[in-house]
Design a protein around this motif. Sequence first.
Motif, short mmCIF file in Angstrom:
data_model
loop_
_atom_site.label_atom_id
_atom_site.label_comp_id
_atom_site.label_asym_id
_atom_site.label_seq_id
_atom_site.Cartn_x
_atom_site.Cartn_y
_atom_site.Cartn_z
N GLU A 363 42.88 14.77 -64.85
CA GLU A 363 42.67 14.14 -63.69
C GLU A 363 43.81 13.34 -63.02
O GLU A 363 44.66 12.99 -63.76
CB GLU A 363 41.47 13.13 -63.90
N ARG A 389 36.37 22.70 -51.54
CA ARG A 389 35.85 22.07 -52.86
C ARG A 389 36.93 21.93 -54.16
O ARG A 389 37.75 22.97 -54.15
CB ARG A 389 34.57 22.64 -53.18
N PRO A 400 34.11 16.17 -59.54
CA PRO A 400 33.88 15.04 -58.87
C PRO A 400 35.43 14.71 -58.45
O PRO A 400 36.46 15.39 -58.79
CB PRO A 400 33.45 14.10 -60.00
N GLU A 401 35.57 13.43 -57.87
CA GLU A 401 36.75 13.04 -57.09
C GLU A 401 37.73 12.82 -58.54
O GLU A 401 37.08 12.32 -59.53
CB GLU A 401 36.64 11.67 -56.57
N ARG A 402 39.00 12.89 -58.13
CA ARG A 402 39.83 12.78 -59.43
C ARG A 402 40.17 13.97 -60.32
O ARG A 402 41.30 14.00 -60.75
CB ARG A 402 39.93 11.29 -60.13
N ALA A 454 43.27 18.09 -56.70
CA ALA A 454 42.29 17.18 -56.99
C ALA A 454 41.97 16.57 -55.39
O ALA A 454 43.07 16.35 -54.66
CB ALA A 454 42.39 16.26 -57.89
N LEU A 455 40.92 15.84 -55.30
CA LEU A 455 40.44 14.91 -54.09
C LEU A 455 40.41 13.67 -54.48
O LEU A 455 39.85 13.30 -55.57
CB LEU A 455 39.21 15.60 -53.40
N LEU A 456 40.90 12.72 -53.59
CA LEU A 456 40.76 11.33 -53.83
C LEU A 456 41.00 10.67 -52.60
O LEU A 456 42.05 10.84 -51.77
CB LEU A 456 41.94 10.76 -54.91
N ASP A 457 39.69 9.75 -52.24
CA ASP A 457 39.94 8.93 -50.99
C ASP A 457 40.08 9.90 -49.74
O ASP A 457 41.14 9.48 -48.98
CB ASP A 457 40.82 7.88 -51.22
#
Length: 597
Positions: A363, A389, A400-402, A454-457
């Motif tokens: 992560e 995604r 999930p995020e991170r 990864a997705l974050l903010d």
Amino acid sequence: MTIDLAGHRNLGDAFGERVASGPDRPALTIYRGSAATEHPTLTAAELHRRARLRAAALSARFTPGDRVLLALPSGPELVELYLACLIAGLVAVPVPVPGSSTVAGERVAAIARDCAPSLAVASGEDREAVAERLRDHGLGEVPVEEPGEVAPGEAAEPPQGAYRPGPDTLGVLQYSSGSTGTPKGVMLTHGDILADIAALAADCGATPGDAFGIWIPLHHDMGLFGMLTTALLSGGHLVMMPPGDFVRRPVEWLRLLGEYGCAFTAAPNFAFDMCTRHIPDAQLEGLDLSGLRVAFNGSEPIHVPTMTAFTKRFATAGLRPDALSPAYGMAEATVYVTVTPPGAVPTVLVVDPRRLEDAEAPELHVTSGGDGREVVGHSAPRPHGVELRIVDPRTGRTLPERAIGEIWLRGPGIGRGYWNQPELSARTFAARRADDDDTAATETPWFRSGDLGALLDGELYVTGRIKELLIVHGRNLFPQDLEQEARAAHPALAGFNGAAFSVPAPDERIVLVHEIDNRLPAEELPVVAAAVIRRLTVAFGVPVRNVVLVRRGGVRRTTSGKIQRAAMREQFLAGGVQALHAELDPGLPRSAQAGAQ
């Protein structure tokens, strides 16, 4: 003024409408270098006339859907024939010029075997090179012709009921770079390309009259779609220079951008690094980069220090601090997925490498003290673009995020699969998530990119490729990180290419094959290898005992400059790496040790 590409049946119609709105504007210029007094230029109307005449000639000989192999250097003939194929309903297959390198010749032959073209077009000495490659692979019946001259006059209007491509008509076979395996032909329809170019033009703010300046070849998706097709369909002006001119004199790229006031350009990360290191202070005089709104950095892993150094070095030439835009895309998505928006400084996070490299649950974990690994963000796709995604590649469940997982995509611009590979296409382009509900069966399936991120903010962070991931002692190591760190171990490696990969011996062990300055005395080679081993072992906390130093050009790359790590691994295991010096663990396979001596 925004660019509206909605409602067009095909790419030829879209270009024709753009020409009608500004027939006398410059559309295509071939930049011959700062010392030249003239640079050949075609207006939009003249380019359209030539393309339509070529389309008429092709239509008289071939059937819609036939493939046309375009083995031409970046120039007017290639652009005209690309447009002609789109107008006539033929399938354009752009390939590198075969004489440029052995790798390019191998790639042309592999693509021809795969797509079985009805015609190949090449010029000069390249024509015989292509013909010889085709004969060697049992394709001697395919005609290989010069592009020829375009006759004067206008193309006749097609008769009533003549074939017109539709949105679902195959327009281009865009072959993937082959950095992780054999090139695969991505099937892109007129509708796919129109959708992706519309999203790119909107997100980067392209307007009629904007100039685009490039050196990247047009057989690469960044050149063909990201620059050429976007310029043509947005009413822009494309200014091209040969890739070889950039390699010899990187400053010519920047002079091109200044002379034509280019708003857009694009290149892989290594090009920005070359400019920073190889353009002397004396050549900065007279450079004007103040008109550059967006310089896309994509096609290979983005190195944050390279972006920082380039921006700082050329600030005196008027380069805006927000001009460099990290871009994420691929041939399977036409070219474009997302970029940092114009006017926004890219987000850079410093993350804990231990959490990033955890093989069980990796992560993004931002460090509080500022020590760690730098990763750069790309804005997530905008509403009119693709959906994105992050999915666990083992379970198919959305993360999930991170959390780091595989990047899955769907929506406009995604190709229809790989040519002649239905099983691979089904696995890659028709994926379903494990947590989709029953209604998902009627929805558009997902494309599995093979990329990790990864997705974050609201930002996408791309961390590597699944196929190239090195798993050592329960940690995920990314080859580009080892290669970048190795270059910092000794000045003799700066600016050269390396390929890191793992081999079974019987456990997983890391090998680094790296080019080195050929002028270095032989007695210095063990010193360099030892410096690399020390630096990598300390930096990553795992033993890296296998370093092979080779001559410039000893590390295989694709024609677009990507490192072919899988090919280097195979060559190493087969004993085919010719080393100037090697420090090798005795536990490696004997064939590899024998070759790397």
